[in-house]
Design a protein around this motif. Structure first.
Motif, mmCIF file in Angstrom:
data_model
loop_
_atom_site.group_PDB
_atom_site.id
_atom_site.type_symbol
_atom_site.label_atom_id
_atom_site.label_comp_id
_atom_site.label_asym_id
_atom_site.label_seq_id
_atom_site.Cartn_x
_atom_site.Cartn_y
_atom_site.Cartn_z
ATOM 1 N N GLU A 33 0.814 -1.223 0.000
ATOM 2 C CA GLU A 33 0.000 0.000 0.000
ATOM 3 C C GLU A 33 0.846 1.271 0.000
ATOM 4 O O GLU A 33 0.388 2.324 -0.421
ATOM 5 N N SER A 34 2.092 1.168 0.430
ATOM 6 C CA SER A 34 2.996 2.324 0.413
ATOM 7 C C SER A 34 3.714 2.464 -0.923
ATOM 8 O O SER A 34 4.475 3.408 -1.118
ATOM 9 N N GLY A 35 3.520 1.517 -1.820
ATOM 10 C CA GLY A 35 4.153 1.568 -3.128
ATOM 11 C C GLY A 35 5.481 0.834 -3.208
ATOM 12 O O GLY A 35 6.105 0.797 -4.259
ATOM 13 N N TYR A 36 5.919 0.245 -2.085
ATOM 14 C CA TYR A 36 7.168 -0.509 -2.095
ATOM 15 C C TYR A 36 6.981 -1.853 -2.785
ATOM 16 O O TYR A 36 5.931 -2.487 -2.654
ATOM 17 N N ARG A 37 8.013 -2.249 -3.502
ATOM 18 C CA ARG A 37 7.983 -3.567 -4.135
ATOM 19 C C ARG A 37 8.047 -4.624 -3.038
ATOM 20 O O ARG A 37 8.835 -4.523 -2.111
ATOM 21 N N ARG A 38 7.264 -5.675 -3.214
ATOM 22 C CA ARG A 38 7.269 -6.789 -2.259
ATOM 23 C C ARG A 38 7.607 -8.065 -3.028
ATOM 24 O O ARG A 38 6.887 -8.478 -3.921
ATOM 25 N N TYR A 39 8.731 -8.655 -2.674
ATOM 26 C CA TYR A 39 9.206 -9.867 -3.320
ATOM 27 C C TYR A 39 8.869 -11.064 -2.454
ATOM 28 O O TYR A 39 8.756 -10.961 -1.235
ATOM 29 N N ASP A 40 8.717 -12.205 -3.112
ATOM 30 C CA ASP A 40 8.424 -13.429 -2.361
ATOM 31 C C ASP A 40 9.454 -14.506 -2.714
ATOM 32 O O ASP A 40 10.431 -14.244 -3.408
ATOM 33 N N GLU A 41 9.209 -15.701 -2.245
ATOM 34 C CA GLU A 41 10.160 -16.798 -2.463
ATOM 35 C C GLU A 41 10.328 -17.146 -3.942
ATOM 36 O O GLU A 41 11.383 -17.606 -4.351
ATOM 37 N N ARG A 42 9.292 -16.938 -4.738
ATOM 38 C CA ARG A 42 9.421 -17.188 -6.181
ATOM 39 C C ARG A 42 10.498 -16.289 -6.785
ATOM 40 O O ARG A 42 11.297 -16.731 -7.605
ATOM 41 N N HIS A 43 10.493 -15.016 -6.364
ATOM 42 C CA HIS A 43 11.520 -14.088 -6.854
ATOM 43 C C HIS A 43 12.901 -14.521 -6.382
ATOM 44 O O HIS A 43 13.867 -14.478 -7.154
ATOM 45 N N ALA A 44 12.991 -14.931 -5.124
ATOM 46 C CA ALA A 44 14.286 -15.358 -4.570
ATOM 47 C C ALA A 44 14.806 -16.583 -5.324
ATOM 48 O O ALA A 44 16.001 -16.662 -5.654
ATOM 49 N N ALA A 45 13.914 -17.529 -5.605
ATOM 50 C CA ALA A 45 14.331 -18.740 -6.314
ATOM 51 C C ALA A 45 14.767 -18.412 -7.737
ATOM 52 O O ALA A 45 15.793 -18.917 -8.225
ATOM 53 N N LYS A 46 14.025 -17.553 -8.413
ATOM 54 C CA LYS A 46 14.385 -17.199 -9.795
ATOM 55 C C LYS A 46 15.678 -16.394 -9.819
ATOM 56 O O LYS A 46 16.529 -16.601 -10.690
ATOM 57 N N LEU A 47 15.864 -15.498 -8.865
ATOM 58 C CA LEU A 47 17.098 -14.727 -8.792
ATOM 59 C C LEU A 47 18.284 -15.652 -8.541
ATOM 60 O O LEU A 47 19.336 -15.494 -9.161
ATOM 61 N N ALA A 48 18.110 -16.639 -7.670
ATOM 62 C CA ALA A 48 19.179 -17.616 -7.410
ATOM 63 C C ALA A 48 19.500 -18.389 -8.693
ATOM 64 O O ALA A 48 20.670 -18.628 -9.014
ATOM 65 N N PHE A 49 18.479 -18.774 -9.439
ATOM 66 C CA PHE A 49 18.645 -19.485 -10.710
ATOM 67 C C PHE A 49 19.470 -18.627 -11.679
ATOM 68 O O PHE A 49 20.447 -19.095 -12.268
ATOM 69 N N VAL A 50 19.065 -17.370 -11.838
ATOM 70 C CA VAL A 50 19.744 -16.462 -12.772
ATOM 71 C C VAL A 50 21.190 -16.260 -12.343
ATOM 72 O O VAL A 50 22.113 -16.322 -13.166
ATOM 73 N N ARG A 51 21.411 -16.025 -11.065
ATOM 74 C CA ARG A 51 22.771 -15.791 -10.582
ATOM 75 C C ARG A 51 23.650 -17.028 -10.754
ATOM 76 O O ARG A 51 24.829 -16.916 -11.080
ATOM 77 N N HIS A 52 23.063 -18.203 -10.564
ATOM 78 C CA HIS A 52 23.830 -19.435 -10.780
ATOM 79 C C HIS A 52 24.226 -19.543 -12.255
ATOM 80 O O HIS A 52 25.375 -19.850 -12.578
ATOM 81 N N CYS A 53 23.283 -19.285 -13.135
ATOM 82 C CA CYS A 53 23.588 -19.312 -14.574
ATOM 83 C C CYS A 53 24.685 -18.319 -14.913
ATOM 84 O O CYS A 53 25.618 -18.636 -15.664
#
Length: 131
Positions: A33-53
């Motif tokens: 509601e304040s306009g801040y981005r809210r990330y969840d575990e899906r984002h964390a998993a995909k970011l880990a995937f990308v960083r590993h690649c």
């Protein structure tokens, strides 16, 4: 979690997360509601995937392909193998080029006797024009 928490969790900086978002490798997060981005575990998993690649030096287009393959795993094993086989060929080519470079540098280094009473043989060779 907020972007800083996601970045810390992944071991990268916030700009890296934003870059991957701009590149379409991470989906846009929901906003609170304040306009801040809210990330969840899906984002964390995909970011880990990308960083590993990326740690395997896979270029972004190949990372995109791998993400597409991961979205449909029952169809992708042969395609993943083909992609990695192509990357392995490139790595071998780079290794061969680096080995050639190493030999050139070692030859240059051998040309220097460390005697400062005459011009440096290495610097002199850099000034020679190939004809």
């Amino acid at each position: 979690m907020r972007i800083g928490e996601l970045a810390e969790h992944a071991g990268c900086d916030v700009q890296t997360v934003r870059f991957y978002e701009r590149e379409g490798l991470l989906e846009d997060p929901a906003r609170d509601e304040s306009g801040y981005r809210r990330y969840d575990e899906r984002h964390a998993a995909k970011l880990a995937f990308v960083r590993h690649c990326r740690s395997l030096d896979l270029p972004l287009p190949e990372v995109r392909q791998l993400l597409d393959f991961a979205a449909r795993p029952s169809q992708s094993c042969a395609q993943v193998n083909d992609l990695l086989d192509g990357h392995i060929v490139l790595v071998k080519q780079r290794l061969a080029a680096l080995k050639t470079l190493e030999k050139q540098l070692l030859a240059l280094r051998r040309s220097c006797d460390g005697d400062t009473s005459h011009p440096c043989a290495i610097l002199e060779s850099f000034m020679e024009v190939d004809r």
